[in-house]
Design an enzyme around this catalytic site. Structure first.
Site, PDB file in Angstrom:
ATOM      1  N   LYS A  90     -35.559 -58.672  -3.719  1.00  0.00           N
ATOM      2  CA  LYS A  90     -35.584 -58.308  -2.300  1.00  0.00           C
ATOM      3  C   LYS A  90     -36.947 -57.702  -1.978  1.00  0.00           C
ATOM      4  CE  LYS A  90     -32.153 -56.131   0.699  1.00  0.00           C
ATOM      5  NZ  LYS A  90     -31.085 -55.151   0.706  1.00  0.00           N
TER       6      LYS A  90
HETATM    7  C1  E4P Z   1     -28.958 -55.148   3.558  1.00  0.00           C
HETATM    8  O1  E4P Z   1     -29.356 -55.752   2.599  1.00  0.00           O
HETATM    9  C2  E4P Z   1     -29.022 -53.688   3.704  1.00  0.00           C
HETATM   10  O2  E4P Z   1     -28.722 -53.115   2.455  1.00  0.00           O
HETATM   11  C3  E4P Z   1     -28.019 -53.124   4.646  1.00  0.00           C
HETATM   12  O3  E4P Z   1     -27.238 -54.107   5.254  1.00  0.00           O
HETATM   13  C4  E4P Z   1     -28.529 -52.052   5.526  1.00  0.00           C
HETATM   14  O4  E4P Z   1     -27.479 -51.591   6.338  1.00  0.00           O
HETATM   15  P1  E4P Z   1     -27.499 -50.192   7.103  1.00  0.00           P
HETATM   16  O5  E4P Z   1     -28.228 -50.382   8.382  1.00  0.00           O
HETATM   17  O6  E4P Z   1     -26.053 -49.885   7.314  1.00  0.00           O
HETATM   18  O7  E4P Z   1     -28.171 -49.204   6.179  1.00  0.00           O
END
Ligand code: E4P
Length: 214
Positions: free
Chosen positions: A83
Protein backbone atom coordinates in the site's frame (compact mmCIF):
# COMPACT_ATOMS: atom_id res chain seq x y z
CA UNK A 1 -18.31 -7.51 -5.37
CA UNK A 2 -15.25 -8.52 -3.33
CA UNK A 3 -15.36 -7.87 0.41
CA UNK A 4 -12.25 -7.00 2.42
CA UNK A 5 -12.07 -6.41 6.15
CA UNK A 6 -10.41 -3.13 7.18
CA UNK A 7 -8.76 -4.11 10.44
CA UNK A 8 -5.53 -5.04 12.16
CA UNK A 9 -7.27 -6.80 15.07
CA UNK A 10 -6.63 -10.53 14.83
CA UNK A 11 -9.83 -11.42 16.70
CA UNK A 12 -11.94 -9.39 14.26
CA UNK A 13 -10.19 -10.76 11.17
CA UNK A 14 -10.48 -14.32 12.49
CA UNK A 15 -14.20 -13.95 13.25
CA UNK A 16 -14.93 -12.42 9.84
CA UNK A 17 -12.79 -15.00 8.02
CA UNK A 18 -14.63 -17.88 9.70
CA UNK A 19 -17.84 -16.87 7.93
CA UNK A 20 -16.16 -17.63 4.60
CA UNK A 21 -17.32 -14.28 3.23
CA UNK A 22 -14.04 -12.34 3.36
CA UNK A 23 -11.88 -11.99 0.24
CA UNK A 24 -9.00 -9.93 1.65
CA UNK A 25 -7.77 -7.55 4.35
CA UNK A 26 -6.62 -3.93 4.41
CA UNK A 27 -4.50 -2.44 7.16
CA UNK A 28 -3.03 1.03 7.61
CA UNK A 29 -0.36 2.44 9.96
CA UNK A 30 -2.98 3.77 12.43
CA UNK A 31 -4.74 0.38 12.67
CA UNK A 32 -1.42 -1.47 13.05
CA UNK A 33 -0.23 0.94 15.76
CA UNK A 34 -3.52 0.45 17.62
CA UNK A 35 -3.19 -3.35 17.48
CA UNK A 36 0.09 -3.19 19.42
CA UNK A 37 1.45 -6.18 17.46
CA UNK A 38 4.76 -6.08 15.56
CA UNK A 39 3.92 -5.34 11.91
CA UNK A 40 5.62 -8.38 10.30
CA UNK A 41 4.19 -10.77 12.91
CA UNK A 42 0.74 -9.31 12.40
CA UNK A 43 0.97 -9.72 8.61
CA UNK A 44 2.11 -13.33 8.90
CA UNK A 45 -0.84 -14.13 11.19
CA UNK A 46 -3.33 -12.37 8.89
CA UNK A 47 -1.96 -14.30 5.90
CA UNK A 48 -2.66 -17.54 7.78
CA UNK A 49 -6.26 -16.49 8.39
CA UNK A 50 -7.26 -15.09 5.00
CA UNK A 51 -6.26 -16.43 1.60
CA UNK A 52 -6.58 -13.24 -0.42
CA UNK A 53 -4.93 -9.85 -0.92
CA UNK A 54 -3.57 -8.37 2.34
CA UNK A 55 -2.67 -4.67 2.12
CA UNK A 56 0.43 -3.59 4.06
CA UNK A 57 1.35 0.09 3.94
CA UNK A 58 4.84 1.53 3.54
CA UNK A 59 5.84 4.42 5.80
CA UNK A 60 8.76 5.89 3.85
CA UNK A 61 8.01 9.22 2.17
CA UNK A 62 10.38 8.85 -0.79
CA UNK A 63 10.11 6.34 -3.64
CA UNK A 64 13.49 4.71 -2.95
CA UNK A 65 12.52 4.08 0.67
CA UNK A 66 9.03 2.90 -0.34
CA UNK A 67 10.46 0.45 -2.87
CA UNK A 68 12.88 -1.03 -0.37
CA UNK A 69 10.21 -1.26 2.35
CA UNK A 70 7.61 -2.62 -0.07
CA UNK A 71 9.88 -5.37 -1.35
CA UNK A 72 10.50 -6.55 2.21
CA UNK A 73 6.76 -6.57 2.89
CA UNK A 74 6.01 -8.40 -0.37
CA UNK A 75 8.60 -11.05 0.55
CA UNK A 76 6.62 -11.97 3.70
CA UNK A 77 3.86 -13.72 1.72
CA UNK A 78 2.63 -14.00 -1.86
CA UNK A 79 -0.69 -12.37 -0.87
CA UNK A 80 0.83 -9.12 0.39
CA UNK A 81 -0.29 -6.07 -1.58
CA UNK A 82 1.97 -3.07 -1.00
CA UNK A 83 0.00 0.00 0.00
CA UNK A 84 1.48 3.34 -1.05
CA UNK A 85 0.25 6.91 -0.56
CA UNK A 86 -1.11 8.94 -3.45
CA UNK A 87 1.89 11.23 -3.97
CA UNK A 88 4.31 11.57 -6.89
CA UNK A 89 6.83 9.55 -4.87
CA UNK A 90 4.16 6.95 -4.19
CA UNK A 91 3.32 6.67 -7.88
CA UNK A 92 6.99 6.35 -8.81
CA UNK A 93 7.15 3.42 -6.40
CA UNK A 94 3.88 2.05 -7.80
CA UNK A 95 5.34 2.04 -11.32
CA UNK A 96 8.44 0.20 -10.04
CA UNK A 97 6.35 -2.39 -8.15
CA UNK A 98 4.11 -2.88 -11.18
CA UNK A 99 7.06 -3.59 -13.46
CA UNK A 100 8.25 -6.24 -10.99
CA UNK A 101 4.83 -7.88 -10.68
CA UNK A 102 4.29 -6.69 -7.09
CA UNK A 103 0.64 -5.81 -6.43
CA UNK A 104 -0.16 -2.33 -5.11
CA UNK A 105 -2.97 -0.50 -3.37
CA UNK A 106 -2.70 3.27 -3.83
CA UNK A 107 -4.30 4.87 -0.81
CA UNK A 108 -5.65 8.23 0.38
CA UNK A 109 -7.45 8.99 -2.90
CA UNK A 110 -9.84 11.94 -2.80
CA UNK A 111 -10.21 12.95 -6.47
CA UNK A 112 -10.85 11.12 -9.75
CA UNK A 113 -7.77 12.76 -11.28
CA UNK A 114 -5.63 11.25 -8.51
CA UNK A 115 -7.26 7.90 -9.30
CA UNK A 116 -6.47 8.30 -13.01
CA UNK A 117 -2.82 9.02 -12.24
CA UNK A 118 -2.63 5.94 -10.01
CA UNK A 119 -4.07 3.82 -12.84
CA UNK A 120 -1.50 5.28 -15.26
CA UNK A 121 1.22 4.23 -12.80
CA UNK A 122 -0.10 0.65 -12.93
CA UNK A 123 -1.82 0.43 -9.54
CA UNK A 124 -3.60 -2.86 -8.86
CA UNK A 125 -6.11 -1.13 -6.55
CA UNK A 126 -7.11 2.47 -5.91
CA UNK A 127 -8.52 3.30 -2.47
CA UNK A 128 -10.96 6.25 -2.51
CA UNK A 129 -11.94 7.21 1.06
CA UNK A 130 -15.68 7.87 0.96
CA UNK A 131 -16.28 8.34 4.71
CA UNK A 132 -13.58 10.96 5.13
CA UNK A 133 -15.10 12.96 2.24
CA UNK A 134 -18.56 12.71 3.83
CA UNK A 135 -16.97 13.90 7.10
CA UNK A 136 -15.99 17.22 5.49
CA UNK A 137 -19.37 17.74 3.85
CA UNK A 138 -18.64 16.26 0.41
CA UNK A 139 -20.54 13.38 -1.22
CA UNK A 140 -18.03 10.54 -1.01
CA UNK A 141 -19.99 8.33 -3.37
CA UNK A 142 -19.74 10.88 -6.19
CA UNK A 143 -16.03 10.12 -6.20
CA UNK A 144 -16.66 6.40 -6.77
CA UNK A 145 -19.01 7.22 -9.65
CA UNK A 146 -16.44 9.58 -11.23
CA UNK A 147 -13.60 7.09 -10.92
CA UNK A 148 -15.76 4.34 -12.43
CA UNK A 149 -16.58 6.58 -15.41
CA UNK A 150 -12.96 7.59 -15.97
CA UNK A 151 -11.68 4.01 -15.69
CA UNK A 152 -14.40 2.71 -18.03
CA UNK A 153 -13.73 5.51 -20.55
CA UNK A 154 -10.11 4.44 -20.94
CA UNK A 155 -10.23 0.77 -20.03
CA UNK A 156 -7.96 1.09 -17.00
CA UNK A 157 -7.56 -2.24 -15.24
CA UNK A 158 -7.02 -0.77 -11.73
CA UNK A 159 -9.69 -2.03 -9.34
CA UNK A 160 -11.72 0.41 -7.27
CA UNK A 161 -11.36 -0.53 -3.61
CA UNK A 162 -13.97 1.54 -1.80
CA UNK A 163 -12.46 2.52 1.58
CA UNK A 164 -13.31 4.52 4.69
CA UNK A 165 -16.69 2.80 4.70
CA UNK A 166 -18.81 3.92 7.65
CA UNK A 167 -22.08 2.05 7.19
CA UNK A 168 -23.93 -0.59 5.16
CA UNK A 169 -25.49 2.03 2.88
CA UNK A 170 -21.97 2.96 1.67
CA UNK A 171 -21.49 -0.64 0.63
CA UNK A 172 -24.79 -0.78 -1.21
CA UNK A 173 -24.10 2.46 -3.10
CA UNK A 174 -20.61 1.28 -3.99
CA UNK A 175 -22.02 -1.98 -5.35
CA UNK A 176 -24.69 -0.17 -7.39
CA UNK A 177 -22.01 1.99 -8.99
CA UNK A 178 -19.85 -1.06 -9.72
CA UNK A 179 -16.95 -0.66 -7.28
CA UNK A 180 -14.85 -3.82 -7.46
CA UNK A 181 -14.14 -4.17 -3.73
CA UNK A 182 -15.39 -2.66 -0.47
CA UNK A 183 -13.14 -2.76 2.56
CA UNK A 184 -15.21 -2.46 5.70
CA UNK A 185 -14.53 -2.19 9.43
CA UNK A 186 -15.63 -5.14 11.56
CA UNK A 187 -18.48 -3.09 13.07
CA UNK A 188 -20.02 -2.67 9.59
CA UNK A 189 -19.37 -6.34 8.77
CA UNK A 190 -21.48 -7.30 11.79
CA UNK A 191 -24.32 -5.10 10.51
CA UNK A 192 -24.39 -6.54 6.97
CA UNK A 193 -27.22 -9.00 7.62
CA UNK A 194 -29.15 -6.96 10.17
CA UNK A 195 -32.80 -6.26 9.49
CA UNK A 196 -35.54 -6.05 12.13
CA UNK A 197 -37.93 -8.03 9.89
CA UNK A 198 -35.38 -10.84 9.58
CA UNK A 199 -35.10 -10.95 13.39
CA UNK A 200 -38.84 -10.75 14.10
CA UNK A 201 -39.64 -13.18 11.25
CA UNK A 202 -37.22 -15.75 12.61
CA UNK A 203 -38.53 -15.34 16.15
CA UNK A 204 -42.06 -15.92 14.83
CA UNK A 205 -41.08 -19.04 12.87
CA UNK A 206 -39.35 -20.50 15.92
CA UNK A 207 -42.30 -19.72 18.19
CA UNK A 208 -44.79 -21.32 15.77
CA UNK A 209 -42.54 -24.37 15.46
CA UNK A 210 -42.31 -24.80 19.22
CA UNK A 211 -46.09 -24.34 19.62
CA UNK A 212 -46.81 -26.98 16.94
CA UNK A 213 -44.79 -29.53 18.94
CA UNK A 214 -46.94 -29.11 22.10
C1 E4P B 1 -8.37 1.80 3.86
O1 E4P B 1 -7.53 1.09 3.39
C2 E4P B 1 -8.23 2.52 5.13
O2 E4P B 1 -7.57 1.67 6.04
C3 E4P B 1 -9.52 2.87 5.78
O3 E4P B 1 -10.63 2.48 5.03
C4 E4P B 1 -9.57 4.22 6.38
O4 E4P B 1 -10.83 4.41 6.98
P1 E4P B 1 -11.13 5.53 8.07
O5 E4P B 1 -11.44 6.79 7.36
O6 E4P B 1 -12.31 4.99 8.81
O7 E4P B 1 -9.90 5.63 8.95
Amino acid sequence: MKLFIDSAEIKEIEAAAKTGLIDGVTTNPSLVAKSGVKFEDLLRRICELVDGPISAEVTAMDSVGMISEGKKLAAIHKNITVKVPLTFEGLKATRAFSSEGIKTNVTLCFTAVQAMMAAKAGATYISPFVGRLDDIGHAGMDLIRDIKTVYDNYGYKTQILVASVRHVEHMLKAALIGGHVATIPYKVFEQLLSHPLTDSGLARFMKDWENAKK
